[in-house]
Write a protein that holds these residues in place. Structure first.
Motif, PDB file in Angstrom:
ATOM      1  N   MET A   1       0.822  -1.203   0.000  1.00  0.00           N
ATOM      2  CA  MET A   1       0.000   0.000   0.000  1.00  0.00           C
ATOM      3  C   MET A   1       0.859   1.257   0.000  1.00  0.00           C
ATOM      4  O   MET A   1       1.885   1.335   0.668  1.00  0.00           O
ATOM      5  N   THR A   2       0.411   2.252  -0.759  1.00  0.00           N
ATOM      6  CA  THR A   2       1.087   3.545  -0.769  1.00  0.00           C
ATOM      7  C   THR A   2       0.998   4.164   0.622  1.00  0.00           C
ATOM      8  O   THR A   2      -0.092   4.238   1.195  1.00  0.00           O
ATOM      9  N   PRO A   3       2.119   4.618   1.209  1.00  0.00           N
ATOM     10  CA  PRO A   3       2.070   5.248   2.535  1.00  0.00           C
ATOM     11  C   PRO A   3       1.050   6.390   2.576  1.00  0.00           C
ATOM     12  O   PRO A   3       0.898   7.135   1.600  1.00  0.00           O
ATOM     13  N   ASP A   4       0.358   6.513   3.680  1.00  0.00           N
ATOM     14  CA  ASP A   4      -0.757   7.450   3.792  1.00  0.00           C
ATOM     15  C   ASP A   4      -0.336   8.888   3.489  1.00  0.00           C
ATOM     16  O   ASP A   4      -1.007   9.597   2.735  1.00  0.00           O
ATOM     17  N   ALA A   5       0.768   9.326   4.065  1.00  0.00           N
ATOM     18  CA  ALA A   5       1.209  10.703   3.849  1.00  0.00           C
ATOM     19  C   ALA A   5       1.508  10.956   2.379  1.00  0.00           C
ATOM     20  O   ALA A   5       1.227  12.034   1.846  1.00  0.00           O
ATOM     21  N   VAL A   6       2.065   9.945   1.700  1.00  0.00           N
ATOM     22  CA  VAL A   6       2.386  10.085   0.280  1.00  0.00           C
ATOM     23  C   VAL A   6       1.112  10.143  -0.549  1.00  0.00           C
ATOM     24  O   VAL A   6       0.987  10.951  -1.477  1.00  0.00           O
TER      25      VAL A   6
ATOM     26  N   LYS B   1      -3.995  20.636  -7.274  1.00  0.00           N
ATOM     27  CA  LYS B   1      -3.357  21.834  -7.831  1.00  0.00           C
ATOM     28  C   LYS B   1      -3.401  21.803  -9.366  1.00  0.00           C
ATOM     29  O   LYS B   1      -3.686  22.815 -10.010  1.00  0.00           O
ATOM     30  N   LEU B   2      -3.107  20.652  -9.942  1.00  0.00           N
ATOM     31  CA  LEU B   2      -3.012  20.535 -11.394  1.00  0.00           C
ATOM     32  C   LEU B   2      -4.364  20.724 -12.084  1.00  0.00           C
ATOM     33  O   LEU B   2      -4.417  21.206 -13.227  1.00  0.00           O
ATOM     34  N   VAL B   3      -5.456  20.360 -11.425  1.00  0.00           N
ATOM     35  CA  VAL B   3      -6.781  20.472 -12.057  1.00  0.00           C
ATOM     36  C   VAL B   3      -7.557  21.673 -11.538  1.00  0.00           C
ATOM     37  O   VAL B   3      -8.746  21.820 -11.831  1.00  0.00           O
ATOM     38  N   SER B   4      -6.891  22.572 -10.815  1.00  0.00           N
ATOM     39  CA  SER B   4      -7.593  23.678 -10.152  1.00  0.00           C
ATOM     40  C   SER B   4      -8.318  24.608 -11.121  1.00  0.00           C
ATOM     41  O   SER B   4      -9.292  25.256 -10.755  1.00  0.00           O
TER      42      SER B   4
ATOM     43  N   ALA C   1      -7.704   8.547  -1.715  1.00  0.00           N
ATOM     44  CA  ALA C   1      -7.034   9.704  -1.126  1.00  0.00           C
ATOM     45  C   ALA C   1      -7.020  10.872  -2.106  1.00  0.00           C
ATOM     46  O   ALA C   1      -7.228  12.034  -1.721  1.00  0.00           O
ATOM     47  N   VAL C   2      -6.794  10.574  -3.385  1.00  0.00           N
ATOM     48  CA  VAL C   2      -6.791  11.628  -4.404  1.00  0.00           C
ATOM     49  C   VAL C   2      -8.185  12.234  -4.537  1.00  0.00           C
ATOM     50  O   VAL C   2      -8.354  13.458  -4.538  1.00  0.00           O
ATOM     51  N   LEU C   3      -9.200  11.384  -4.650  1.00  0.00           N
ATOM     52  CA  LEU C   3     -10.572  11.882  -4.813  1.00  0.00           C
ATOM     53  C   LEU C   3     -11.026  12.679  -3.589  1.00  0.00           C
ATOM     54  O   LEU C   3     -11.780  13.650  -3.720  1.00  0.00           O
TER      55      LEU C   3
ATOM     56  N   TYR D   1      -2.945  16.228  -3.051  1.00  0.00           N
ATOM     57  CA  TYR D   1      -2.724  17.681  -3.031  1.00  0.00           C
ATOM     58  C   TYR D   1      -2.187  18.161  -4.380  1.00  0.00           C
ATOM     59  O   TYR D   1      -2.646  19.184  -4.922  1.00  0.00           O
ATOM     60  N   LEU D   2      -1.229  17.424  -4.962  1.00  0.00           N
ATOM     61  CA  LEU D   2      -0.652  17.815  -6.249  1.00  0.00           C
ATOM     62  C   LEU D   2      -1.690  17.717  -7.371  1.00  0.00           C
ATOM     63  O   LEU D   2      -1.773  18.597  -8.232  1.00  0.00           O
TER      64      LEU D   2
END
Length: 329
Positions: free
Chosen positions: A96-101, A111-114, A134-136, A107-108
């Motif tokens: 699993m991808t680490p939670d903070a990552v 920013k990219l779709v802002s 996490a992204v959604l 967050y990135l």
């Protein structure tokens, strides 16, 4: 000691159901976890458990689900259960991808779709759906998403997790390299699987096939996704640091220069990994197109430890400034 947070309460409930299903239905914990999620969604246990046990669990479901549970709380509770299940699994891709990552990637992407009214996101190696969730949960725009996963058990967990969070995600049970049946997307966000791709006959159709021997799965996924990203669309990828040092790196660099622009490379803190050879970075790309930007300066940085909150806050200020300077937000 009684659970004190909603995340702990939900994890305790999910774990109780999963352990019971694992015991009585002869399934792995991860298989049982997906069934536990279904039970919570449906407010009933569909597995053929002893009657007394079904009654006990269904009573717990009605009584123990925290009211108005937030999406991030649901994701984190299931993340804890998946981590427990991963300890039982032995497949190398069960990680699993680490939670903070995962949250930083979210967050990135935000920013990219802002500047977009809405965005469509693809994770071609979605696993249990933790990174995609996490992204959604981080993106403030109206979003739709696609997840692709070859492992049926992990896909089942991802499906349940998305439903519990009420995310609009369509999942595909397929090999993203051999077959990727998704429409054009705005962003690819993924923790790239790393290693050799076993289907040589499929790899032969790729520009990034190896000049000799087996091809790299992480190279092939990038090429396959490039076909499904809109012109001017983005990639936010978690990659191994050694990716640019392999003998196939020159071919990858040539391919990327032809099709995309590197916006940034953010190296994760060394303290997150057992040794330097396991180190990873977040790679931001933009596919070429009429709306693509040519950054005056790419964003290259070494991220501070995620537990050093002040240093991380300073880094985010600098990253926010870079996005504004490049006209991305």
């Amino acid at each position: 000691m009684e659970p004190i947070t909603d995340v702990e309460k939900l994890y305790t409930l999910v774990d109780d159901i999963a352990v019971s299903i694992q015991k009585h239905a002869d399934k792995t914990y991860l298989e049982a976890l997906a069934e536990a999620g279904e039970a919570i969604l449906n407010q009933s246990v569909s597995e053929d458990l002893p009657r007394e046990e079904s009654i006990r669990l269904e009573k717990k479901i009605t009584q123990d689900i925290p009211p108005e549970m937030e999406r991030e709380g649901i994701r984190k509770a299931f993340q804890l259960a998946v981590i427990k299940g991963m300890k039982e699994a032995v497949q190398p891709h069960h990680a699993m991808t680490p939670d903070a990552v995962a949250l930083f990637i979210g967050y990135l992407v935000d920013k990219l779709v802002s500047k977009k009214e809405s965005a469509v996101i693809l994770d071609p190696a979605s696993g249990t759906g933790n990174l995609l969730s996490a992204v959604l949960n981080s993106v403030t725009k109206n979003t739709a998403a696609y997840g692709v996963e070859v492992d049926e058990t992990l896909l089942h967990i991802a499906y349940v997790l998305a439903d519990l969070q009420e995310h609009q995600v369509e999942f595909f049970h397929q090999d993203a390299i051999e077959q990727l049946a998704v429409p054009p997307v705005d962003v690819v966000a993924a923790d790239l699987p790393v290693g050799y791709y076993p289907k040589d006959e499929v790899a032969q159709n790729f520009e990034l096939k190896s000049s000799k021997g087996r091809s790299y799965v992480h190279h092939l996924i990038i090429e396959k996704c490039m076909e499904h990203v809109k012109d001017g669309g983005f990639f936010v990828l978690l990659i191994p640091n050694f990716m640019f040092e392999s003998e196939e790196a020159p071919a990858l660099n040539k391919y990327i220069k032809e099709h995309a622009t590197t916006l940034g490379l953010l190296q994760l803190p060394e303290s997150m990994f057992k040794s330097n050879q396991y180190g990873k970075s977040i790679w931001m790309l933009q596919k070429k197109g009429k709306d693509a930007i040519q950054p005056s300066q790419a964003l290259f940085a070494e991220l501070p430890s995620f537990v050093k909150h002040e240093a991380l806050a300073d880094m985010i200020v600098q990253i926010d400034k870079w996005f504004k300077e490049q006209g991305l937000s």
